[in-house]
Scaffold this active site. Structure first.
Site, mmCIF file in Angstrom:
data_model
loop_
_atom_site.group_PDB
_atom_site.id
_atom_site.type_symbol
_atom_site.label_atom_id
_atom_site.label_comp_id
_atom_site.label_asym_id
_atom_site.label_seq_id
_atom_site.Cartn_x
_atom_site.Cartn_y
_atom_site.Cartn_z
ATOM 1 N N GLU A 89 0.938 -1.176 -0.048
ATOM 2 C CA GLU A 89 0.072 0.012 -0.094
ATOM 3 C C GLU A 89 1.047 1.504 0.549
ATOM 4 O O GLU A 89 0.570 2.733 0.891
ATOM 5 C CB GLU A 89 -1.460 -0.123 0.689
ATOM 6 C CG GLU A 89 -1.831 -1.380 0.930
ATOM 7 C CD GLU A 89 -2.653 -1.365 2.373
ATOM 8 O OE1 GLU A 89 -4.253 -1.690 2.362
ATOM 9 O OE2 GLU A 89 -2.642 -0.699 3.891
HETATM 10 N N1 IFG Z 1 -4.104 -3.946 4.835
HETATM 11 C C1 IFG Z 1 -3.260 -3.433 4.911
HETATM 12 C C2 IFG Z 1 -2.885 -3.261 6.582
HETATM 13 C C3 IFG Z 1 -3.961 -3.674 7.385
HETATM 14 C C4 IFG Z 1 -5.378 -4.720 7.072
HETATM 15 C C5 IFG Z 1 -6.752 -4.702 7.685
HETATM 16 C C6 IFG Z 1 -2.694 -5.778 4.127
HETATM 17 C C7 IFG Z 1 -0.457 -5.615 3.339
HETATM 18 C C8 IFG Z 1 -5.550 -4.161 5.689
HETATM 19 N N2 IFG Z 1 -1.684 -4.274 4.164
HETATM 20 O O1 IFG Z 1 -2.805 -6.268 4.384
HETATM 21 O O2 IFG Z 1 -1.933 -2.626 6.951
HETATM 22 O O3 IFG Z 1 -4.684 -2.525 7.332
HETATM 23 O O4 IFG Z 1 -7.062 -5.878 8.022
#
Ligand code: IFG
Length: 522
Positions: free
Chosen positions: A333
């Site tokens: 992200e």
């Molecule tokens: N995605 C984000 C996390 C977390 C997650 C919550 C990943 C690799 C959603 N990144 O999962 O930091 O916020 O379900």
């Protein structure tokens, strides 16, 4: 003949009768083991653990003593027995419990074991100490559930007799605990380690940094914890591990043959670091500490030399404390990092990690970079594009599909904790898949194993952890350990339902899903 003499005779006969008590018939095939073992042959009788049982450890088996001591310590609270652990030649021939390493079990691999339970002898053999430790977890589940209690319980302590030969399908089976969104202290992490060890998991991934908190002391950059570790989601006081505390966690995990994978998420998810050091920011200004739950708004200044010195210092200090082969660098992200900058950043960080003798793991977003074939990509998104890109670069994949294996995803729409951006994951959905069939184009050879991440935006306490992790985690442990040839939810849910008493004696605040036939068993 005096009355007293006669009484004495009766007493001795009674004692003899009692000690030659015929063993209770028990059917090993009816036990509810999770993960399901590879091979099991029931013999129909049982072994009774008593206060006189001795745990023999093969004298030639280097290090096996520690496993014997672990077993004796585990058995003590519920039974009240203070069992002797004795080193002996030909331990297997002794009456009692024996633990021994054997090259003849090499075919069972690094974590396999063979457990032979007879009426007078319990023989546990393995090729490695880790195999002995995994076998102890099976032995644990063959005793009545009340063995898990930390308070004295009634006997008898009988185990069904027979033979179990067992080995894992995948060598990487773990969970992740996000200690950044909400901080969890050393004792909470040790408790989590004990819970995953009971289901033969061998990996704990600690998400040590994010926008909301930096949780591991870095001596060259102290503000990361003194400032960057001072808060958390919701504005609470946060916290961090000193290097001694991190080492304590690593050692505790190692005693349970669990490898710690430390994650420092970068270049995104870095607000805690950016709030701690101005020079890490493109505009040379620190950011404010962040206690919300948005993602994708932060980035290290990927074009500055100081950024790579920072990363080198961080990787060096964490590597010195981490015996496992992996350093996880996150990479997910990074929405405000320019694409080309991100690619160059990942390639540089991969070199830094390798220069410190470690393998780089990253969330599969890192597949945008040029990955070395000893790097590992962690599949997480609801779309497999990045994971497929990683596989095309000959990189192994950890299966953590959010839609199946994210422990912070709600069970259903009324679940009081968790998120639902990846849908809902009831206990059957968590179990009803296999690693190698989850994504077209990712085959068993591409997969190193499974990991179930628990993100903690909404998770604040051990009870919260338990509620989201159980009862789904045993299913992930089985997905990683057991063969899925004749796998069926209808068969598994009965075994899971019979773990009820065990969960309760272990003090686990599990979610009583209506899909599981919960049943109290001995
Ligand atoms: N995605 C984000 C996390 C977390 C997650 C919550 C990943 C690799 C959603 N990144 O999962 O930091 O916020 O379900």
């Amino acid at each position: 003949m005096s009355k007293l003499f006669k009484l004495g005779q009766i007493f001795i006969i009674a004692m003899l009768l009692f000690s030659c008590k015929t063993p209770t018939p028990k059917d090993l095939a009816k036990e509810n083991l999770i993960p399901k073992p590879s091979k099991l042959i029931a013999k129909g009788s049982s072994f009774e653990l008593t206060k006189n049982t001795v745990i023999y450890v093969e004298a030639k088996s280097e290090g096996a003593e520690q496993i014997g001591t672990y077993l004796a310590n585990f058995l003590k609270p519920a039974t009240g027995f203070i069992l002797q652990v004795k080193s002996a030649d030909n331990a297997m021939d002794k009456k009692g419990i024996s633990l021994s390493l054997s090259d003849s079990k090499k075919t069972l691999g690094d974590e396999g074991y063979e457990l032979n339970i007879g009426e007078k002898k319990v023989q546990l053999q393995a090729y490695t100490l880790a195999g002995l430790f995994r076998g102890i977890q099976t032995l644990r589940q063959l005793l009545p559930a009340r063995i898990e209690s930390n308070k004295l319980q009634e006997g008898p302590w009988e185990m069904a007799s027979g033979t179990i030969e067992d080995a894992p399908n995948f060598g990487f089976r773990g969970a992740m605990l996000d200690v950044s969104r909400h901080f969890f202290g050393v004792d909470d992490v040790k408790r989590f380690i004990d819970l995953i060890a009971a289901y033969k998991m061998n990996i704990l991934h600690l998400h040590l940094s994010d926008d909301q908190g930096w949780r591991i002391e870095i001596k060259a950059w102290p503000n990361l914890t003194t400032h960057g570790g001072s808060t958390q989601v919701g504005g609470g006081e946060g916290g961090f591990y000193t290097q001694e505390q991190y080492t304590d966690i690593v050692n505790y995990a190692q005693e349970r043959f669990i490898t710690i994978i430390p994650e420092i998420d970068m270049p995104g998810h870095t607000n805690a670091a950016l709030a701690s050091y101005a020079e890490l920011n493109a505009n040379n200004k620190t950011t404010e500490l962040y206690t919300g739950t948005e993602v994708g708004f932060s980035t290290l200044a990927t074009d500055k030399d100081i950024t790579y010195k920072f990363i080198d210092d961080v990787v060096r200090e964490i590597t010195a404390l981490t015996p496992g082969p992996y350093i996880h660098i996150g990479g997910d992200e990074s929405h405000v990092t320019a694409k080309d900058d991100y690619i160059e950043f990942i390639n540089k960080v991969q070199d830094i990690v390798n220069a410190h003798g470690k393998q780089m793991i990253g969330w599969a977003d890192i597949a945008a970079g040029s990955l070395k074939d000893n790097s590992i990509a962690q599949f997480w998104q609801t779309k497999p594009d990045n994971a497929l890109k990683a596989v095309k670069q000959n990189v192994k994949v950890i299966m953590s599909p959010a839609a199946k294996a994210y422990l912070d995803i709600q069970y259903d729409s009324i679940c009081p904790l968790g998120l639902h951006w990846a849908g809902y994951i009831e206990v059957d959905k968590a179990y009803n898949w296999t690693l190698e069939s989850n994504v077209e184009g990712i085959s068993k050879e591409d997969i190193i194993g499974i990991e179930a991440p628990l993100w903690t935006e909404t998770i604040k306490t051990n009870d919260d952890i338990d509620y989201m992790v159980f009862p789904r985690l045993p299913g992930y442990a089985e997905l990683g350990w057991s063969s899925n040839d004749d796998k069926s939810w209808d068969e598994y849910k009965v075994r899971l339902g019979k773990q009820k008493s065990r969960f309760e004696f272990m003090g686990i605040n599990y979610y009583k899903s209506e899909l599981v036939p919960w049943e109290d068993v001995e």
